[in-house]
Structures are given as C-alpha cells and as structure tokens.
Design a protein around this motif. Structure first.
Motif, PDB file in Angstrom:
ATOM      1  N   GLN A 270       0.718  -1.213  -0.064  1.00 34.52           N
ATOM      2  CA  GLN A 270       0.023   0.122   0.094  1.00 34.52           C
ATOM      3  C   GLN A 270       0.814   1.162  -0.054  1.00 34.52           C
ATOM      4  O   GLN A 270       0.410   2.363  -0.657  1.00 34.52           O
ATOM      5  N   ALA A 273       2.528   1.307  -3.372  1.00 25.95           N
ATOM      6  CA  ALA A 273       1.696   1.895  -4.558  1.00 25.95           C
ATOM      7  C   ALA A 273       1.390   3.194  -4.490  1.00 25.95           C
ATOM      8  O   ALA A 273       1.438   4.007  -5.632  1.00 25.95           O
ATOM      9  N   PRO A 291      -6.599   5.664   6.830  1.00 21.30           N
ATOM     10  CA  PRO A 291      -8.056   5.373   6.530  1.00 21.30           C
ATOM     11  C   PRO A 291      -8.144   3.855   7.040  1.00 21.30           C
ATOM     12  O   PRO A 291      -8.853   3.487   7.524  1.00 21.30           O
ATOM     13  N   GLN A 292      -7.095   3.127   6.318  1.00 20.11           N
ATOM     14  CA  GLN A 292      -7.229   1.579   6.450  1.00 20.11           C
ATOM     15  C   GLN A 292      -6.625   1.263   7.793  1.00 20.11           C
ATOM     16  O   GLN A 292      -7.337   0.480   8.531  1.00 20.11           O
ATOM     17  N   ARG A 295      -9.298   1.780  10.624  1.00 21.04           N
ATOM     18  CA  ARG A 295     -10.296   0.939  10.585  1.00 21.04           C
ATOM     19  C   ARG A 295      -9.869  -0.467  11.173  1.00 21.04           C
ATOM     20  O   ARG A 295     -10.867  -0.687  11.728  1.00 21.04           O
ATOM     21  N   GLY A 374     -19.906  -2.731   3.654  1.00 18.74           N
ATOM     22  CA  GLY A 374     -19.592  -1.894   2.709  1.00 18.74           C
ATOM     23  C   GLY A 374     -18.727  -2.285   1.673  1.00 18.74           C
ATOM     24  O   GLY A 374     -18.818  -2.106   0.582  1.00 18.74           O
ATOM     25  N   HIS A 375     -17.707  -2.901   2.387  1.00 16.93           N
ATOM     26  CA  HIS A 375     -16.343  -3.245   1.358  1.00 16.93           C
ATOM     27  C   HIS A 375     -16.257  -4.580   1.152  1.00 16.93           C
ATOM     28  O   HIS A 375     -15.600  -4.942   0.235  1.00 16.93           O
ATOM     29  N   ARG A 376     -17.059  -5.313   1.574  1.00 17.25           N
ATOM     30  CA  ARG A 376     -17.093  -6.878   1.387  1.00 17.25           C
ATOM     31  C   ARG A 376     -15.497  -7.512   1.299  1.00 17.25           C
ATOM     32  O   ARG A 376     -15.299  -8.023   0.230  1.00 17.25           O
ATOM     33  N   HIS A 377     -14.978  -7.387   2.316  1.00 20.15           N
ATOM     34  CA  HIS A 377     -13.745  -8.065   2.501  1.00 20.15           C
ATOM     35  C   HIS A 377     -13.748  -9.381   2.416  1.00 20.15           C
ATOM     36  O   HIS A 377     -14.497 -10.154   3.211  1.00 20.15           O
TER      37      HIS A 377
ATOM     38  N   LEU B 102      -4.090  -2.412  -5.351  1.00 15.88           N
ATOM     39  CA  LEU B 102      -5.228  -1.210  -5.269  1.00 15.88           C
ATOM     40  C   LEU B 102      -5.503  -1.011  -3.895  1.00 15.88           C
ATOM     41  O   LEU B 102      -5.257  -1.769  -2.777  1.00 15.88           O
ATOM     42  N   PRO B 104      -7.582  -0.789  -0.878  1.00 10.30           N
ATOM     43  CA  PRO B 104      -9.256  -1.456  -0.924  1.00 10.30           C
ATOM     44  C   PRO B 104     -10.217  -0.572  -0.056  1.00 10.30           C
ATOM     45  O   PRO B 104     -11.442  -1.022  -0.150  1.00 10.30           O
ATOM     46  N   HIS B 105     -10.071   0.329   0.361  1.00 11.62           N
ATOM     47  CA  HIS B 105     -11.009   1.449   1.164  1.00 11.62           C
ATOM     48  C   HIS B 105     -11.552   2.413   0.217  1.00 11.62           C
ATOM     49  O   HIS B 105     -12.513   3.138   0.514  1.00 11.62           O
ATOM     50  N   TYR B 147     -15.905  -1.798  -5.119  1.00 13.98           N
ATOM     51  CA  TYR B 147     -14.717  -1.772  -4.381  1.00 13.98           C
ATOM     52  C   TYR B 147     -13.678  -2.834  -4.806  1.00 13.98           C
ATOM     53  O   TYR B 147     -14.277  -3.844  -5.610  1.00 13.98           O
ATOM     54  N   ALA B 149     -12.336  -5.295  -3.715  1.00 14.02           N
ATOM     55  CA  ALA B 149     -12.481  -6.830  -3.309  1.00 14.02           C
ATOM     56  C   ALA B 149     -13.853  -7.374  -4.187  1.00 14.02           C
ATOM     57  O   ALA B 149     -13.751  -8.543  -4.060  1.00 14.02           O
ATOM     58  N   GLN B 150     -14.318  -6.703  -4.844  1.00 17.58           N
ATOM     59  CA  GLN B 150     -15.591  -7.160  -5.410  1.00 17.58           C
ATOM     60  C   GLN B 150     -15.211  -7.643  -7.001  1.00 17.58           C
ATOM     61  O   GLN B 150     -16.215  -8.056  -7.752  1.00 17.58           O
TER      62      GLN B 150
END
Lengths: 377, 255
Positions: A270, A273, A291-292, A295, A374-377, B102, B104-105, B147, B149-150
């Motif tokens: 991260q 990138a 933010p990550q 969280r 929301g993010h479906r990890h 990428l 992810p958030h 997102y 992950a989808q």
C-alpha cells in the motif's frame, strides 16, 4: 446385486438429518440449546440456581423495598427499606452541575444540549454534511462551550470559576476533551515512533514509554504540581485545566500504541503503490494508510476510549469534583445519611458509567459491521 | 522542473539510463554493475530465475529501492536522495505490481482519481473523466463504483494498469503483473499490456510470460545473481541463448 455396487456408493441409506433449530419451534430450540448434553444441562441448572440466589434480593432491594419519594432520609432509614431513589432524585441537580450557581445552570444545559446534538450528527453515519458537523464539534464547540461555561462578562455571561464546576458535566468534559485530544495526538505519536528521523522517533518513544510506565494518578499529580512550574507566575494553568492536560497526555500514549498496531498491520504494497503514484508522505498517510490502519483498530480505539472514560474518576484525587466525587459527597449529607444511601449512590454511579461505556461498545460494533458490509472484504 | 533535469545524459532520446548500478541488501550483493539503456518507446522484458534481482532493478527506477552506487537517469532526470528529483521521476513513471496493490478502502474510480487529484492537482471532474477514459480502455468502465475486493484478480490488475495510466506516465514498469493471477485471467491482462505496447509506451516488464516477450519485446534482458548476463532480441534469445545459464533457465520454464 450387492457385489456389483461400486465402492463410492454408501452401503446403507443415510437418514435425513433433523431440521435446523430455527425450524423446530421455541421449546425444541430451547431444549437443544440449554439441555443438549448432561454437561450443558448441569451448567444451565447451576446458572439458574445462582440467579435464583441473587435475583430476588436484588429485585427486592432495587425495586420492591425501594423508597421512590421522600422529603428527607427518614423513610430511607426505616428498617427494611431498600434503595433510596428519592435521594438520587433530590440530589440529581448536584450530581449534574456540582456547585455551579443555581441561576446559571441553564448555561450547562445549553452546552450539554449542543454537544449531544453535534455528537449524534457526527456518529450518525448517514447524516448529511458530516464534515460541517466535524468542524462544528472539533473547532466551534470547544470555543463556544468555554465561553458558555467559564463566562464572558462582555456578552453578559458572568464568570463562574472552575472551583464551582462539578458533577456529570465535569466528568463528560474531562472524558470528551481526553477523547478528542488523544486520537490526533496518538496518531502523531504513532507516526513519530515509526519515523525515520531519529530525534523524532526517540522523543516519541520516550514520551509513550514514560507516560505508559507510570500510574495515571502520578501523571495527574505531576500535571497538578509541575505544570505551574513551567510557565511564568500568574499564567499558571487553571486547576481544572491541569488534570485535563494530564488525562489527555495519558490517553494519547495509549492511543499511540493502538494506532501503531494498525500501522504495522498495513501491507508494504500500500505504501509502495502510493509512492509509485507520486503521492508525498502526508497525502499518502492521510488518504491511503491511516483510513485503513485506523479502521482495523477501531476495537482497540474504542477500548481505550472506554478505559479513559472510567479513568476520569481519578481526577477527584487532585481535587476536581467529578460525578463520582459528588456522589461521594452527597451521601454524607446528614439529612439523608442512612444505611442504604451509599449503596444507592454507587449503584446509580455504576449505571451511569455502564450506560456510556456500553453505548460506546455497541456503536463500535455497529461501525465495524457497517464497514465490513460496505467493502465486502 | 528544469532545475532537476540536466543535459549531461550520454545518449539523447534515452528514456531510462542505468550505469554501473550496485545495490546491497545488508551483506547480500543484489545488483552487480548493472548497465542498461532503454530508448523511448522501447519494450524491454526482464527475465531470470527468482532472486536474480530483476524486480529490485525495476524498483530502483522509480526509487522504491535506494542503491549504493551507480547512476540512474529517467527522462533526463538524475535520481538522487533529493526528494524533488524522486518526485519528478515518479511523475514520469507508472508501476504495476504483482499483488495489484489497489487501495481497498476506495472505489475503483477513487483509486484512479486519487493521484491525479492530489499529485497533479486536477479538479475532481477532470480527474474522473480521465479515469473513465482509461477504465474504458482496460474494458471495465461499468465497475467504476465497486470496491477492489468485489472484482476478479484479472479485473483488479487491469484497474491497477488504468490507475497508473491516469497519471499520464511516459514509462511503465511491470513487476510480474500476471504471477498472482489464476491462469484463466492471465490473457486479459497480457492483452491490455499488448494494447499499451501498441500505443508506443516505453515499457519495462519483469515477467515469465515468454509468449508475451516473443510478441512484444524489442529486447530481452536475462539476469541471474544480480548481473545482466545477456541482452538480445527475442527471436535470438529464444532460438539461441548465448549464456549457459540462460539456456538452463529457458529449458526449465519452457518445459
């Protein structure tokens, strides 16, 4: 015929399994859940016995024998009387405002009301214009509440010295200041601890380890006695401000370690990138990493908030009349003194702290659930 | 940015110039006297056994890795510890990673607009137009609001390519872009890279996809033990590798 069967065919018919609990009705589900094996049944019975032992007395003391209305402590002192809720009702203004002047208490009410509205606005994730709410809460609100509570003679608000402040509003003031200050300070300290600049790193590590390594009471005493030594005479911080600073510093050190955990959990990719895209250090941290990282450590952050909220009771040691201290003082009132008064007061205090801490805990679970959905990890 | 450019570059028209590059990881000498010049618009495929230093080499080009000695010039900018030079180089160079990386958030669209907005200071609207343009080019404009992950691995890697292209780079680095993908998704990513090559992008690809190398590469660079052992045209490299270890390597991966 049987010898012709291939090996992968089961020799006997497999019976249908029982339908899931939810499809069998309430009583079957209950039996399955609490009495499925003899061990489970034994534990259930044991717990029931324990409840049967504890609950009746508790209910009798808190509700059935409780005194709900009384002009003074006489009824509460009667033999066999339970919790003296009348005492709580009578002393409630003192619990909320401490010794704040009677005719000025509306100022506390206004401050608390504004705060409540702003907090709901901030915490309600679907609310409109939450950035405005954040600005109002973190920038405007502290200034407004300072003038409201402390006074602004030019605006016609008379000066109320902090000696007169007390009760729930002081507890909330200490807790909210600590919470609002400790998160950003903790983030900065955590980043400092991971910095490649040695001076910054050493300072951050030293601060975190020293503050974490001493009891909170020590920090409070230090803030109380040593802060005035560092500033010119006449500019000594207010006696309420000192423990506020102490609590905020103490919480920051703990928060720093929680945030550091989140930063360490971030994959190196991260950072790479973001760097490869040309982002500088601060935008990278603010937009990609923090933010990550924050969280992932929401449970830890809320855990620290809850600890901080309860630790605010320690400011009583340096002479601040927080909520618990007002309870402690009120129970000595000769008009009310009696065998059940202390218990009633402390039960009320426990309910107050539990309500706030439980709400924080539930809210953090809700936020985690929302984010994971929301993010479906 | 003229102040960070200099005209002492040996060969004009070179996109990337690497001269006697040396790098150590602690005691481990990972790059040994590497020399490589890449012309504008040239496509280079770098291959070699694992641990040969090929990823480290391209990661030095946009300064994700520092190096101990040697020189790297990117678009005429000499890389050094100077932050301004590093930033100038990173503006010229896009990178695609093995693990996509990428954010992810953020949504796909936000992944693509983040750097244009915060580095190039484009208005949000303009950045989104550019992002949609490149998402269309990698054939996933309809996933913009999802997102990462989808999405499937191949789709994520194509988003990563689009995200890099949104910064309008002159050079693209690919660090094993298909190694983390399921086999059925390799082709869609390679097709995207081939289309990019057809547009004249300067590309350095670390990859084991020899079909891609044969079809797209102008030159193949073979590395082992931190050294460049062979640089040749793909047809020459695959039909008659010059170096013993290259022969061995090809025999192992083409089986």
């Amino acid at each position: 015929m049987a010898e012709a069967m291939p090996l992968y065919v089961a020799p006997a018919r497999i019976e249908a399994r029982a339908p899931p609990l939810s499809a069998q009705g309430f009583w079957a589900g209950l039996r399955q859940r609490f009495f499925s094996t003899w061990r489970s049944a034994a534990m259930t019975v044991l717990c029931l016995v324990f409840l049967a032992w504890i609950l009746p007395d508790l209910v009798r003391f808190l509700f059935i024998d409780a005194v709900w209305n009384a002009p003074d402590g006489a009824l509460c002192r009667a033999p066999g009387a339970g919790a003296c809720w009348a005492f709580i009702g009578r002393k409630l203004p003192y619990f909320i405002y401490g010794s704040y002047p009677l005719d000025q208490r509306w100022r506390v009410d206004v401050t608390l009301a504004i705060g409540a509205v702003l907090i709901v606005w901030l915490l309600w994730l679907a609310a409109p214009r939450r950035k405005l709410a954040a600005f109002a809460f973190f920038v405007v609100y502290p200034i407004v509440s300072f003038f409201l509570l402390y006074g602004a003679p030019r605006l016609g608000l008379e000066h109320v010295p902090t000696d007169a402040w007390g009760g729930i509003f002081v507890s909330l003031l200490v807790a909210i200041t600590g919470i609002v200050f400790s998160l950003p300070a903790g983030i900065l300290l955590a980043l400092g601890r991971r910095s490649h600049l040695p001076a910054l790193r050493i300072c951050s590590v030293a601060f975190i380890e020293i503050v974490r390594g001493v009891p909170m009471i020590t920090v409070l005493f230090m803030a109380n006695t040593m802060l005035p030594l560092f500033v010119p005479e006449g500019f000594a911080p207010d006696r309420l401000l000192r423990p506020l600073i102490g609590v905020a510093l103490f919480a920051s050190a703990y928060m720093a370690e929680v945030v550091r955990g989140g930063l360490q959990a971030m994959p190196k990719g991260q950072y790479e990138a973001a760097q490869a895209l040309g982002l500088r250090r601060w935008p990278m941290l603010r937009l990609v990493i923090l933010p990550q990282a924050l969280r992932t450590v929401i449970p830890g952050i809320v855990n620290t908030f809850i600890g901080l909220f309860k630790d605010t009771t320690l400011v009583a040691i340096v002479g601040i009349f927080d909520f618990l201290r007002t309870v402690d003082t009120a129970r000595l009132d000769p008009e009310w003194a009696g065998p059940t008064i202390s218990t009633t007061g402390y039960v009320f205090a426990a309910l107050f702290y539990f309500a706030f801490c439980f709400a924080m805990s539930r809210y953090s679970l809700f936020v985690e659930w929302r984010l994971s959905r929301g993010h479906r990890h | 940015m003229q102040d960070v450019r200099d005209s002492t570059s040996a060969s004009a028209g070179a996109s990337v110039e690497i001269v006697r590059l040396n790098k150590w990881f602690g005691q481990f000498h990972v790059l040994r006297d590497v020399d490589l010049t890449v012309a504008e618009g040239e496509k280079i495929v770098i291959c070699g056994p694992s641990g040969s230093g090929k990823s480290t080499l391209i990661r030095c080009i946009n300064r994700l890795e520092s190096f101990e000695s040697g020189e790297i010039r990117v678009g005429g900018i000499l890389l050094s510890d100077d932050v301004r030079r590093v930033e100038a180089v990173r503006r010229e160079v896009g990178m695609v990673f093995q693990q996509f990386n990428l954010f992810p958030h953020l949504t796909i669209l936000e992944n693509c607009t983040l750097a244009p907005i915060w580095v190039r200071k484009l208005p949000k609207r303009a950045a989104e137009e550019i992002a949609m343009h490149y998402l269309a080019r990698v054939k996933i404009p309809d996933q913009a609001q999802k997102y990462p992950a989808q999405l499937s691995g191949g789709q994520q890697q194509r988003v990563a390519i689009a995200r890099a292209l949104c910064m309008n780079p002159k050079i693209m680095l690919f660090d094993e872009p298909t190694s983390a993908l399921d086999p059925e998704m390799v082709k869609e990513v390679l097709d995207t890279m081939m289309a990019l090559a057809g547009d004249g992008m300067t590309m350095l690809c670390v990859t084991h996809e020899m079909g891609f190398a044969r079809q797209v590469a102008d030159r193949v660079v073979f590395m082992d033990g931190g050294e460049i052992l062979e640089i040749s045209r793909p047809e020459a490299f695959f039909s008659a590798p010059g170096h013993e270890r290259a022969k061995l390597f090809l025999a192992q991966i083409l089986d």
